[in-house]
Write a protein that holds these residues in place. Sequence first.
Motif, PDB file in Angstrom:
ATOM      1  N   LYS A  23       0.836  -1.200   0.000  1.00 45.53           N
ATOM      2  CA  LYS A  23       0.000   0.000   0.000  1.00 45.53           C
ATOM      3  C   LYS A  23       0.873   1.254   0.000  1.00 45.53           C
ATOM      4  O   LYS A  23       2.026   1.234   0.429  1.00 45.53           O
ATOM      5  CB  LYS A  23      -0.903  -0.002   1.236  1.00 45.53           C
TER       6      LYS A  23
ATOM      7  N   GLU B 166      -9.102   5.352   0.942  1.00 45.31           N
ATOM      8  CA  GLU B 166      -8.810   3.951   0.630  1.00 45.31           C
ATOM      9  C   GLU B 166      -8.320   3.806  -0.810  1.00 45.31           C
ATOM     10  O   GLU B 166      -7.407   3.019  -1.091  1.00 45.31           O
ATOM     11  CB  GLU B 166     -10.058   3.091   0.845  1.00 45.31           C
TER      12      GLU B 166
ATOM     13  N   HIS C 195       7.011  -0.365   3.066  1.00 46.79           N
ATOM     14  CA  HIS C 195       5.982  -1.215   3.667  1.00 46.79           C
ATOM     15  C   HIS C 195       6.655  -2.383   4.409  1.00 46.79           C
ATOM     16  O   HIS C 195       6.283  -2.720   5.537  1.00 46.79           O
ATOM     17  CB  HIS C 195       5.049  -1.756   2.584  1.00 46.79           C
TER      18      HIS C 195
ATOM     19  N   THR D 250      -4.798   4.985  -0.937  1.00 49.76           N
ATOM     20  CA  THR D 250      -3.893   4.105  -0.179  1.00 49.76           C
ATOM     21  C   THR D 250      -3.623   2.791  -0.895  1.00 49.76           C
ATOM     22  O   THR D 250      -2.472   2.337  -0.972  1.00 49.76           O
ATOM     23  CB  THR D 250      -4.484   3.816   1.217  1.00 49.76           C
ATOM     24  N   SER D 251      -4.661   2.198  -1.458  1.00 49.53           N
ATOM     25  CA  SER D 251      -4.540   0.810  -1.921  1.00 49.53           C
ATOM     26  C   SER D 251      -4.691   0.588  -3.420  1.00 49.53           C
ATOM     27  O   SER D 251      -4.430  -0.523  -3.886  1.00 49.53           O
ATOM     28  CB  SER D 251      -5.583  -0.065  -1.201  1.00 49.53           C
ATOM     29  N   HIS D 252      -5.090   1.597  -4.157  1.00 47.75           N
ATOM     30  CA  HIS D 252      -5.480   1.310  -5.541  1.00 47.75           C
ATOM     31  C   HIS D 252      -4.797   2.128  -6.632  1.00 47.75           C
ATOM     32  O   HIS D 252      -4.753   1.671  -7.776  1.00 47.75           O
ATOM     33  CB  HIS D 252      -6.997   1.465  -5.676  1.00 47.75           C
TER      34      HIS D 252
END
Length: 624
Positions: free
Chosen positions: A299, A331, A449, A334-336
């Motif tokens: 992420k 989100e 990460h 952060t993740s996509h």
Amino acid sequence: MSNEQFTITSPLFTANEKQQVQQLLKSFEPQQLQWLAGYLTGLNQANKQILDLLNQFPNVQETVAPAEVANVSATPVTVLFGSKSGNSKSVAKSLHEKLVARGLSVSLQDMNQYNATKLKDEKYLLVIVSTHGEGDPPPAAEDLHAFIHNRKAPKLGGAKYAVLALGDQSYVNFCQTGKDFDKRLAELGGDRIADRVDADVDFEEAAEQWIENVTTKLLAQLNHTNGTSVVAKSTVATVAAPAVKKVVYNRKNPFAATVLEKVQLNGRGSQKKTYHLELSLEGSGLTYLPGDTVGIFAKNNSTLVSEVLAQTKWDGASTLVYKDHLLSLEEILTSHVELTTVSGVLLEKLLHYAEQKKNEKDAAALKTILDNKKELVAFLYGKDVLDIVLDYAHGITAEEFINLALPLQARLYSIASSIKEHEEEVHLTIGQVLFETCGRARKGVCSNHIAELLNVGDSVDVFIEKNESFRLPENENTPVIMVGPGTGIAPFRAFVEERAATGAKGKNWLFFGDRNFTTDFLYQLEWQRHLKSGALTQMNTAFSRDTDKKIYVQHRLQQNAVEIYKWLKEGAHFYICGDAKQMARDVRNTLIDIVEKQAAISHEEAVHFVKELIKAGRLQEDVY
């Protein structure tokens, strides 16, 4: 009819059924058997018994007479691939099988082995090629790429062609090599039968669609459209589906691997942080070979996400639709979507956006940047998406941004272990990317990460990516020379472990470099054990900050020029892993210089010698 004698030993059939199958196969013409081989190969791999039976039959394609091929198609088709990791090759093989199954005469050619002078004779040419680094052709395609851009390149005289370009949108010059081939083949008089497709790292779906499109248009050109789909449909209906579908883990369906070990390899006082990571593959069915890579999904750093929201004044709690899912903006960021890497593709999208919005200032600035290809990489170095949005996308909304942003991709790392030595495990060597520029701290997505968030017992989503162009020699007696400074040491840990585990007799010579001996000698104790056991024949190190004059791996190569050339004359394979921008280039140039001086030949002859090593698979690179 075929006179081939087929012996069926599989217990799949009764004696009577065996006889029936044998009689049926003998009744087919060679071209019919060729079609059947291609068709069955393409069926679901779960139907293993059929494929096992098929593998016992002779290779019919090699026995087809030229006259019989001419009856199917008077004009042969050439499928030409230029591959670095093996993806272009796998797509080319799929296309080849599909065309052969439809009765065409098809030649599958590696650009590395292709005689460029035959271009002028091609009538149907299908090209699949990847892009290496910042827009360069992969080593296998270098010569052909240079040839077609030479003033003496032949005219194609209306030859029909199509290009599939493979690449990575995170690089500035996305799919540049494929674009070069497509443009130049048209300039030489080729007639495009299908539009070029530029495929990202998730290339499978795009490649399948391109293959279908090209096949349809090619068959229409050659008048081979009679009933193929009907035969395929009726045949598929007779094949029983497996009762249980086995879960396959890949890029689209990654495996949640548990962290078994996480160790910082650098000593106290080092300016670098390098981590040794051990992941469990238990229960995944995943396997690999030395030279392959692991993809890790991570992420975006929360600090960067917060900065994006603060600087743009977007509301992180607001909900937006992203790829058919309703998610919060925080989100999504952060993740996509990609936030740390800026590519030419993103700049082109933002240019189009600025033009649509009639934002002339942003449009003019972006156009100037994109027009200067030579300076583009330098301009983007150290910048992230936030820098670009703030400077060249004034007024963009969160919804507009996520529709333009590139998807967050997995990061690939060279495997640092042999599965023969570490069953159901995979090991990685990962350097933390951390620097400051333009007044802000910058952090690599995956390395941070791992460094800051991932602990023993946690899980991380992974998949295995094959790298067919970075392999140990098939002959275990072949000597190998490995050059891997910094984290470039990773695949060579796997190489040495593999050769030790298999008892290979070939000599192994390792060159390693880093900053300081006392803090940055990665895997030092392991190398000492391998030297003592004989698994590692020789090791030379270069620690650049330990002396007044910086010493790098290429200097150690030069100091051992006589012995290196002797190993090459003995048939040694030469491997390079690490930084592509400078180290790999310097090592290649040093190798050319060694050959030139030791063989007492001209510089041009030495360059040719090294190119022949590449063509023969004796010089291989895994650079980034």
